[in-house]
Enzyme design. Sequence first.
Site, PDB file in Angstrom:
ATOM      1  N   GLU A  56     -12.121  13.436 -34.476  1.00  0.00           N
ATOM      2  CA  GLU A  56     -12.285  14.677 -35.237  1.00  0.00           C
ATOM      3  C   GLU A  56     -10.929  15.224 -35.684  1.00  0.00           C
ATOM      4  O   GLU A  56     -10.804  15.796 -36.772  1.00  0.00           O
ATOM      5  CB  GLU A  56     -12.982  15.752 -34.385  1.00  0.00           C
ATOM      6  CG  GLU A  56     -14.381  15.403 -33.908  1.00  0.00           C
ATOM      7  CD  GLU A  56     -14.396  14.713 -32.544  1.00  0.00           C
ATOM      8  OE1 GLU A  56     -13.508  13.867 -32.285  1.00  0.00           O
ATOM      9  OE2 GLU A  56     -15.291  15.009 -31.745  1.00  0.00           O
ATOM     10  N   CYS A  88     -12.225  19.190 -29.065  1.00  0.00           N
ATOM     11  CA  CYS A  88     -12.530  18.965 -30.486  1.00  0.00           C
ATOM     12  C   CYS A  88     -13.550  19.971 -31.002  1.00  0.00           C
ATOM     13  O   CYS A  88     -13.544  20.322 -32.176  1.00  0.00           O
ATOM     14  CB  CYS A  88     -13.056  17.556 -30.692  1.00  0.00           C
ATOM     15  SG  CYS A  88     -11.763  16.360 -30.435  1.00  0.00           S
ATOM     16  N   MET A 167     -20.027 -30.276 -14.070  1.00  0.00           N
ATOM     17  CA  MET A 167     -20.380 -31.526 -13.407  1.00  0.00           C
ATOM     18  C   MET A 167     -20.320 -31.302 -11.888  1.00  0.00           C
ATOM     19  O   MET A 167     -19.749 -30.317 -11.418  1.00  0.00           O
ATOM     20  CB  MET A 167     -19.412 -32.652 -13.806  1.00  0.00           C
ATOM     21  CG  MET A 167     -19.332 -32.895 -15.309  1.00  0.00           C
ATOM     22  SD  MET A 167     -20.952 -33.030 -16.109  1.00  0.00           S
ATOM     23  CE  MET A 167     -21.474 -34.644 -15.532  1.00  0.00           C
ATOM     24  N   ARG A 211      -7.010 -14.195 -25.715  1.00  0.00           N
ATOM     25  CA  ARG A 211      -5.878 -14.905 -26.346  1.00  0.00           C
ATOM     26  C   ARG A 211      -5.903 -14.819 -27.865  1.00  0.00           C
ATOM     27  O   ARG A 211      -4.862 -14.852 -28.503  1.00  0.00           O
ATOM     28  CB  ARG A 211      -5.866 -16.360 -25.892  1.00  0.00           C
ATOM     29  CG  ARG A 211      -5.472 -16.491 -24.421  1.00  0.00           C
ATOM     30  CD  ARG A 211      -5.311 -17.929 -24.017  1.00  0.00           C
ATOM     31  NE  ARG A 211      -6.595 -18.579 -23.838  1.00  0.00           N
ATOM     32  CZ  ARG A 211      -7.295 -18.556 -22.692  1.00  0.00           C
ATOM     33  NH1 ARG A 211      -6.812 -17.926 -21.643  1.00  0.00           N
ATOM     34  NH2 ARG A 211      -8.441 -19.171 -22.579  1.00  0.00           N
ATOM     35  N   GLU A 290     -17.935 -13.852 -15.513  1.00  0.00           N
ATOM     36  CA  GLU A 290     -17.785 -15.250 -15.973  1.00  0.00           C
ATOM     37  C   GLU A 290     -17.523 -16.074 -14.729  1.00  0.00           C
ATOM     38  O   GLU A 290     -16.374 -16.337 -14.373  1.00  0.00           O
ATOM     39  CB  GLU A 290     -16.573 -15.388 -16.907  1.00  0.00           C
ATOM     40  CG  GLU A 290     -16.777 -14.849 -18.283  1.00  0.00           C
ATOM     41  CD  GLU A 290     -15.693 -15.352 -19.239  1.00  0.00           C
ATOM     42  OE1 GLU A 290     -15.598 -16.565 -19.475  1.00  0.00           O
ATOM     43  OE2 GLU A 290     -14.921 -14.511 -19.720  1.00  0.00           O
ATOM     44  N   THR A 294     -22.849 -19.701  -8.081  1.00  0.00           N
ATOM     45  CA  THR A 294     -22.968 -18.963  -6.821  1.00  0.00           C
ATOM     46  C   THR A 294     -22.896 -17.456  -7.067  1.00  0.00           C
ATOM     47  O   THR A 294     -23.795 -16.695  -6.690  1.00  0.00           O
ATOM     48  CB  THR A 294     -21.835 -19.378  -5.850  1.00  0.00           C
ATOM     49  OG1 THR A 294     -21.767 -20.798  -5.823  1.00  0.00           O
ATOM     50  CG2 THR A 294     -22.050 -18.828  -4.459  1.00  0.00           C
TER      51      THR A 294
HETATM   52  N1  LIG Z   1     -20.351 -22.903 -17.733  1.00  0.00           N
HETATM   53  C1  LIG Z   1     -19.950 -21.692 -17.400  1.00  0.00           C
HETATM   54  O1  LIG Z   1     -20.288 -20.701 -18.050  1.00  0.00           O
HETATM   55  C2  LIG Z   1     -19.068 -21.525 -16.204  1.00  0.00           C
HETATM   56  C3  LIG Z   1     -18.434 -20.298 -15.995  1.00  0.00           C
HETATM   57  C4  LIG Z   1     -17.648 -20.164 -14.867  1.00  0.00           C
HETATM   58  C5  LIG Z   1     -17.532 -21.236 -13.979  1.00  0.00           C
HETATM   59  N2  LIG Z   1     -18.145 -22.416 -14.230  1.00  0.00           N
HETATM   60  C6  LIG Z   1     -18.021 -23.541 -13.311  1.00  0.00           C
HETATM   61  O2  LIG Z   1     -18.618 -23.151 -12.075  1.00  0.00           O
HETATM   62  C7  LIG Z   1     -18.003 -23.896 -11.033  1.00  0.00           C
HETATM   63  C8  LIG Z   1     -17.726 -22.978  -9.853  1.00  0.00           C
HETATM   64  O3  LIG Z   1     -18.948 -22.407  -9.452  1.00  0.00           O
HETATM   65  P1  LIG Z   1     -19.222 -21.952  -7.990  1.00  0.00           P
HETATM   66  O4  LIG Z   1     -20.651 -21.522  -7.938  1.00  0.00           O
HETATM   67  O5  LIG Z   1     -18.755 -23.010  -7.044  1.00  0.00           O
HETATM   68  O6  LIG Z   1     -18.217 -20.738  -7.794  1.00  0.00           O
HETATM   69  P2  LIG Z   1     -18.158 -19.193  -8.221  1.00  0.00           P
HETATM   70  O7  LIG Z   1     -19.529 -18.650  -8.380  1.00  0.00           O
HETATM   71  O8  LIG Z   1     -17.228 -19.028  -9.338  1.00  0.00           O
HETATM   72  O9  LIG Z   1     -17.474 -18.588  -6.937  1.00  0.00           O
HETATM   73  C9  LIG Z   1     -18.224 -18.530  -5.778  1.00  0.00           C
HETATM   74  C10 LIG Z   1     -17.446 -17.898  -4.668  1.00  0.00           C
HETATM   75  O10 LIG Z   1     -17.231 -16.519  -4.906  1.00  0.00           O
HETATM   76  C11 LIG Z   1     -17.047 -15.868  -3.667  1.00  0.00           C
HETATM   77  N3  LIG Z   1     -17.754 -14.615  -3.547  1.00  0.00           N
HETATM   78  C12 LIG Z   1     -17.194 -13.438  -3.259  1.00  0.00           C
HETATM   79  N4  LIG Z   1     -18.088 -12.482  -3.163  1.00  0.00           N
HETATM   80  C13 LIG Z   1     -19.272 -13.042  -3.376  1.00  0.00           C
HETATM   81  C14 LIG Z   1     -20.596 -12.531  -3.390  1.00  0.00           C
HETATM   82  N5  LIG Z   1     -20.887 -11.273  -3.162  1.00  0.00           N
HETATM   83  N6  LIG Z   1     -21.589 -13.399  -3.645  1.00  0.00           N
HETATM   84  C15 LIG Z   1     -21.318 -14.692  -3.898  1.00  0.00           C
HETATM   85  N7  LIG Z   1     -20.072 -15.232  -3.884  1.00  0.00           N
HETATM   86  C16 LIG Z   1     -19.061 -14.401  -3.624  1.00  0.00           C
HETATM   87  C17 LIG Z   1     -17.538 -16.854  -2.607  1.00  0.00           C
HETATM   88  O11 LIG Z   1     -16.391 -17.334  -1.952  1.00  0.00           O
HETATM   89  P3  LIG Z   1     -15.939 -16.615  -0.589  1.00  0.00           P
HETATM   90  O12 LIG Z   1     -17.125 -16.677   0.299  1.00  0.00           O
HETATM   91  O13 LIG Z   1     -14.768 -17.411  -0.163  1.00  0.00           O
HETATM   92  O14 LIG Z   1     -15.600 -15.225  -0.962  1.00  0.00           O
HETATM   93  C18 LIG Z   1     -18.199 -17.943  -3.376  1.00  0.00           C
HETATM   94  O15 LIG Z   1     -18.111 -19.193  -2.755  1.00  0.00           O
HETATM   95  C19 LIG Z   1     -16.751 -24.504 -11.600  1.00  0.00           C
HETATM   96  O16 LIG Z   1     -16.963 -25.876 -11.747  1.00  0.00           O
HETATM   97  C20 LIG Z   1     -16.598 -23.876 -12.958  1.00  0.00           C
HETATM   98  O17 LIG Z   1     -16.048 -24.772 -13.897  1.00  0.00           O
HETATM   99  C21 LIG Z   1     -18.928 -22.580 -15.320  1.00  0.00           C
END
Ligand SMILES: NC(=O)c1ccc[n+]([C@@H]2O[C@H](COP(=O)([O-])OP(=O)(O)OC[C@H]3O[C@@H](n4cnc5c(N)ncnc54)[C@H](OP(=O)(O)O)[C@@H]3O)[C@@H](O)[C@H]2O)c1
Length: 361
Positions: A56, A88, A167, A211, A290, A294
Site C-alpha cells: 500500500e 497501512c 534403487m 540453484r 523432500e 521412511t
Molecule cells: N525420488 C525421490 O523423490 C526421493 C527424494 C528423496 C530421497 N530419495 C531417496 O530415498 C532414499 C533414502 O530414503 P530412506 O527412506 O532410507 O531415508 P529418509 O526417509 O530420507 O530418512 C529416514 C531417516 O530419517 C530419520 N528420522 C528422523 N526423524 C524421523 C521420524 N520422525 N520419522 C521417520 N524417520 C525419521 C531416521 O533416522 P534416525 O532414526 O537416525 O533419526 C530415518 O531412518 C535415498 O536413496 C534417496 O535417493 C528419493
Amino acid sequence: MSELKKDQYWMQQAIELAKRGLYSTKPNPNVGCVIVKDDQLIGEGFHPKAGQPHAEVFALRQAAEQAQGATAYVTLEPCAHYGRTPPCAEALVKAQVKKVVVACPDPNPLVAGKGVQILKNAGIEVEVGICEDLAEKLNQGFLKAMSTGMPYVRLKVASSLDGRTAMASGESKWITGAVARQDVQHWRAISGAVITGIDTVIADDCQLNVRSLDSVDIETIAQPKRIILDRQGRLPLAAKILENPETVMVMGPYRQELADLGVIQLEIQPLKVLLQTLSKQYQIYDVLVEAGATLSTAFLQEGLVDELISYIAPTLLGKSARAMFNAEFEYMAQQLRFTLLDVTQLDQDIRLRLIPTQEKV
Ligand SMILES: NC(=O)c1ccc[n+]([C@@H]2O[C@H](COP(=O)([O-])OP(=O)(O)OC[C@H]3O[C@@H](n4cnc5c(N)ncnc54)[C@H](OP(=O)(O)O)[C@@H]3O)[C@@H](O)[C@H]2O)c1
C-alpha cells in the site's frame, strides 16, 4: 462492465503484482495493491521483502495527492499494527481514499479485522472477499500458520511408473528429467524450509538449495532453511549440505562441531511438534518435505501433509527398487486417498498436485 467485474479486474492486477514478491518476502506474506480513480490506474505496489515498505505504501507514494477519493485494491487486509513500518490502514485513511477493496482478511492476531475497522471508523467504504480464492493461493503457508500455528506442508516425491523412488542401493539420480527437476526449484524457493531425512543426505549428498529459477536473479530470493532429521547424530561433517551451514538446521543430539559451524540445532521432537516449533519460533510457514520413503511415510501417516506433489517419470525400476510409501496396510479401509488438484506435463514427465481426502474410504 459491472462494478463486480471491475473490482475483480483490478484485484487480479493486484494479485499479479503480489506474485513479484513470491520468492523474496518470506516470512512476510505476498501482497499487491493498485489504486484506481476514474477507471485509471494511478498507483501500484507490492511488498518485496521483509523490512521494506508494504504494498500500500508504494502504491500510495505513486498516487500521491490523486489518492484522495480513489479506490484501493489490496490482496490482504491492510495491517493495523506498528511493525517495522507504520500501519497501512492508517496510511490509507491519511491519503483520504474513498473505498478499499480487500481480497483476504488477515488472520494474523495483530491485524484480524482491526485493519478493516480502522478504515470503517474513518468512514471509508470497505469490501472484503473479492477474488479471495485466488489471493489465498499467494499465501497458503502464512494464512494457515496465522490461523492454526502450523505451517503448510508440501511433500514432493519423484517416482517411476511402478511407484519406485530409488534403487535398492539408494541410487536415485535421475528418475525424472531436467524440466521436472527445474520445477522442484520453484517449490523450494517458495518454502521457508526443506525438510529431509538423514538417510537421503547420506545416500545423495544433496544440498536441497535453490540453484536456478526461470527469469529470476537467484541473489534476490530468500533461500529456504535445509532441515535434516537426524536423531542419532549421523550427519557427516563433510556433507555438501554443510557448505552453507548458516541455512542448515539439524534435529538431533547436540553436537559441538555443528554449533561451531553455526548450524541451528533443534531438540529431538515428534514431527507435529517440530512443525509447530518451526512456525512459532522460526516463522517458517511453508515446508517442503523432500525425503525418502521412511520419513515421507511418517509425515503422511501422521496426517501432516497438506499437499502431495508427485512427479511421475515414464520408466519402470523393478520390484527390488524402493517404494514411495512404506506403510504396511492390509485392508482397503486403511488406504490414504487423495483428491487431484491438477495435472501438468513437464516434457516426458507428469506432475500431479493432490490433497489428502478428508473422508475415510
Ligand atoms: N525420488 C525421490 O523423490 C526421493 C527424494 C528423496 C530421497 N530419495 C531417496 O530415498 C532414499 C533414502 O530414503 P530412506 O527412506 O532410507 O531415508 P529418509 O526417509 O530420507 O530418512 C529416514 C531417516 O530419517 C530419520 N528420522 C528422523 N526423524 C524421523 C521420524 N520422525 N520419522 C521417520 N524417520 C525419521 C531416521 O533416522 P534416525 O532414526 O537416525 O533419526 C530415518 O531412518 C535415498 O536413496 C534417496 O535417493 C528419493
